[in-house]
Structure formats: C-alpha cells, structure tokens
Design a protein around this motif. Structure first.
Motif, mmCIF file in Angstrom:
data_model
loop_
_atom_site.group_PDB
_atom_site.id
_atom_site.type_symbol
_atom_site.label_atom_id
_atom_site.label_comp_id
_atom_site.label_asym_id
_atom_site.label_seq_id
_atom_site.Cartn_x
_atom_site.Cartn_y
_atom_site.Cartn_z
ATOM 1 N N THR B 29 27.401 47.961 23.322
ATOM 2 C CA THR B 29 28.256 47.131 22.467
ATOM 3 C C THR B 29 29.376 46.469 23.263
ATOM 4 O O THR B 29 29.741 45.308 23.011
ATOM 5 C CB THR B 29 28.835 48.010 21.341
ATOM 6 O OG1 THR B 29 27.743 48.620 20.655
ATOM 7 C CG2 THR B 29 29.656 47.195 20.358
ATOM 8 N N ILE B 32 29.054 42.859 24.649
ATOM 9 C CA ILE B 32 28.933 41.653 23.824
ATOM 10 C C ILE B 32 29.976 40.612 24.253
ATOM 11 O O ILE B 32 31.167 40.905 24.282
ATOM 12 C CB ILE B 32 29.074 41.993 22.311
ATOM 13 C CG1 ILE B 32 27.953 42.953 21.890
ATOM 14 C CG2 ILE B 32 29.056 40.720 21.463
ATOM 15 C CD1 ILE B 32 28.064 43.455 20.451
ATOM 16 N N LEU B 35 33.912 39.883 22.916
ATOM 17 C CA LEU B 35 34.578 41.096 22.412
ATOM 18 C C LEU B 35 35.857 41.322 23.205
ATOM 19 O O LEU B 35 35.835 41.403 24.427
ATOM 20 C CB LEU B 35 33.644 42.307 22.574
ATOM 21 C CG LEU B 35 34.212 43.665 22.133
ATOM 22 C CD1 LEU B 35 34.314 43.739 20.615
ATOM 23 C CD2 LEU B 35 33.342 44.807 22.633
ATOM 24 N N TYR B 61 37.647 40.295 17.867
ATOM 25 C CA TYR B 61 37.283 38.966 18.373
ATOM 26 C C TYR B 61 38.429 38.005 18.071
ATOM 27 O O TYR B 61 39.241 38.254 17.175
ATOM 28 C CB TYR B 61 35.994 38.476 17.693
ATOM 29 C CG TYR B 61 34.792 39.313 18.069
ATOM 30 C CD1 TYR B 61 33.995 38.966 19.154
ATOM 31 C CD2 TYR B 61 34.483 40.476 17.364
ATOM 32 C CE1 TYR B 61 32.910 39.759 19.530
ATOM 33 C CE2 TYR B 61 33.399 41.274 17.734
ATOM 34 C CZ TYR B 61 32.620 40.902 18.819
ATOM 35 O OH TYR B 61 31.560 41.681 19.190
ATOM 36 N N ALA B 70 29.367 35.296 18.998
ATOM 37 C CA ALA B 70 29.044 36.564 19.660
ATOM 38 C C ALA B 70 27.829 37.229 19.027
ATOM 39 O O ALA B 70 26.976 37.775 19.729
ATOM 40 C CB ALA B 70 30.254 37.503 19.603
ATOM 41 N N MET B 71 27.762 37.173 17.691
ATOM 42 C CA MET B 71 26.679 37.856 16.983
ATOM 43 C C MET B 71 25.306 37.271 17.303
ATOM 44 O O MET B 71 24.281 37.899 17.072
ATOM 45 C CB MET B 71 26.917 37.835 15.469
ATOM 46 C CG MET B 71 28.059 38.730 14.996
ATOM 47 S SD MET B 71 27.877 40.492 15.481
ATOM 48 C CE MET B 71 28.962 40.584 16.913
ATOM 49 N N GLU B 75 23.132 40.336 23.691
ATOM 50 C CA GLU B 75 23.861 41.603 23.765
ATOM 51 C C GLU B 75 24.154 42.145 22.357
ATOM 52 O O GLU B 75 24.030 43.344 22.112
ATOM 53 C CB GLU B 75 25.177 41.409 24.535
ATOM 54 C CG GLU B 75 25.001 41.160 26.023
ATOM 55 C CD GLU B 75 24.768 39.685 26.384
ATOM 56 O OE1 GLU B 75 24.528 38.856 25.486
ATOM 57 O OE2 GLU B 75 24.831 39.389 27.595
ATOM 58 N N ALA B 76 24.534 41.258 21.441
ATOM 59 C CA ALA B 76 24.813 41.688 20.067
ATOM 60 C C ALA B 76 23.532 42.131 19.385
ATOM 61 O O ALA B 76 23.515 43.109 18.623
ATOM 62 C CB ALA B 76 25.480 40.561 19.276
ATOM 63 N N LYS B 77 22.445 41.428 19.668
ATOM 64 C CA LYS B 77 21.161 41.816 19.066
ATOM 65 C C LYS B 77 20.716 43.187 19.572
ATOM 66 O O LYS B 77 20.207 44.004 18.809
ATOM 67 C CB LYS B 77 20.100 40.745 19.356
ATOM 68 C CG LYS B 77 20.286 39.520 18.449
ATOM 69 C CD LYS B 77 19.403 38.350 18.848
ATOM 70 C CE LYS B 77 19.893 37.064 18.168
ATOM 71 N NZ LYS B 77 19.330 35.849 18.799
ATOM 72 N N SER B 79 22.742 45.551 20.590
ATOM 73 C CA SER B 79 23.644 46.526 19.961
ATOM 74 C C SER B 79 23.222 46.800 18.519
ATOM 75 O O SER B 79 23.173 47.951 18.076
ATOM 76 C CB SER B 79 25.089 46.000 20.008
ATOM 77 O OG SER B 79 25.933 46.817 19.238
#
Lengths: 102, 102
Positions: B29, B32, B35, B61, B70-71, B75-77, B79
């Motif tokens: 996490t 991301i 962040l 954020y 970010a979502m 990296e977010a996926k 997490s």
C-alpha cells in the motif's frame, strides 16, 4: 499517543446533526482536561460510492493513564451525556494506539 | 487533505492478520503513487471494555483528484487485490475530508 475514536453512522437529519455536533458537542468535548488534539473528518463516500458513515472524530491524549483520568472529569461526563442524547444510536467508540507514521 | 480510511473488524486470528498486514499489505500500500502519509492505529478496546474492531488505517492524499488518480494505478490495484484476499470480510472503507484540527 492514545486516542479515543468516535465513528458516527449517517444520521437521518444530517443538517441537525452537524448543527449540534459542531456548535454544541465539539465545544463541550474540547474542554476535557488532558485532551491534546481533536481531529474531525467528514466521511464523504467510499471507493464503492456511498458510505454508511458520516463523521469520524479522533481525540488525542498523552497515554492511557491520562485518558482514564480525563474520562473521570466533569467535562468528560458532560460530553458523554451530550453524546448519548444526540447520537447514542449512531456512535461507535474505540480506544486506539497509533503504531506507525510514514 | 483527503484520506482513505480502512477500518478492520477483529479477525479470528489476530496474529496471522497482523503478520500479513504489517509485513505484506502495508508495504504494498505504501507504494501507491500520490500517497502522502499512512497512519495506522491499533484498536485496543472501547470505553465500555471490548471493541469489535482491530485496526484503523488512514491514508492521506492531497485532494480528491490525486486520490482518484492514485486509485487507478497498478500499485493501488495490487493493494486492493491483496486487501480483498486477506480482509475482504473485515474491512470497511471510507473516504474522508479533515475539517478541523485544534
């Protein structure tokens, strides 16, 4: 630090809730001796869209001893009484310890 | 600032949860992009004694736009996928706006 976390579910009447929360409840709570910081977060949704929650409040104390002492004061009792009156059905209280900050 | 709040209910196996959370999930996490800060709080009880909750994580954020951007990152996926795998039944996600600090 130790913090008391109050998480509020969405009230039926958000405006009446906010009016009471910000103008009555927060000022009563801020008077609790030993309270170092109070951080209020409005919940505006969730990654899936709506959220069942409305507000999160974090109240910081130096340690568990200071927190316990604070909870016995008249100011904390007044805050608790007010809380139960306007949000007893909506609030979940948790005691937390911050473990990491990056 | 805008923050993503993850609140976890008490897992059946706290040790296994913490092991995965701190050694696998948090490091994924933290990668991301966008962040700014990640704050983890252990829930240790409630003013009434026990709590149904185990952990609260706040991920900061700059604003809603940065958060949305970010979502969408890999990296977010990663997490999110990891989260659903180990705590899909335990976690509640909220998007919050800090409104006050005193």
């Amino acid at each position: 630090m130790v913090k008391l976390i109050a998480l509020y579910k969405k009230p039926e009447d958000k405006e009446a809730f906010d009016e009471h929360y910000f103008n009555t409840h927060a000022p009563i709570t801020e008077k609790i001796p030993g309270l170092r910081k109070m951080k209020v977060t409005k919940v505006v949704g969730s990654p899936m869209g709506e959220s069942d929650y409305h507000l999160l409040c974090e109240m910081y104390y130096d340690d568990h001893e200071s927190f316990k002492k604070a909870m016995k004061t008249d100011e904390a009792k007044a805050s608790g009484k007010d809380l139960m009156g306007f949000a007893g059905e909506l609030v979940t209280l948790m005691i937390g310890e911050e473990v990491d900050e990056s």
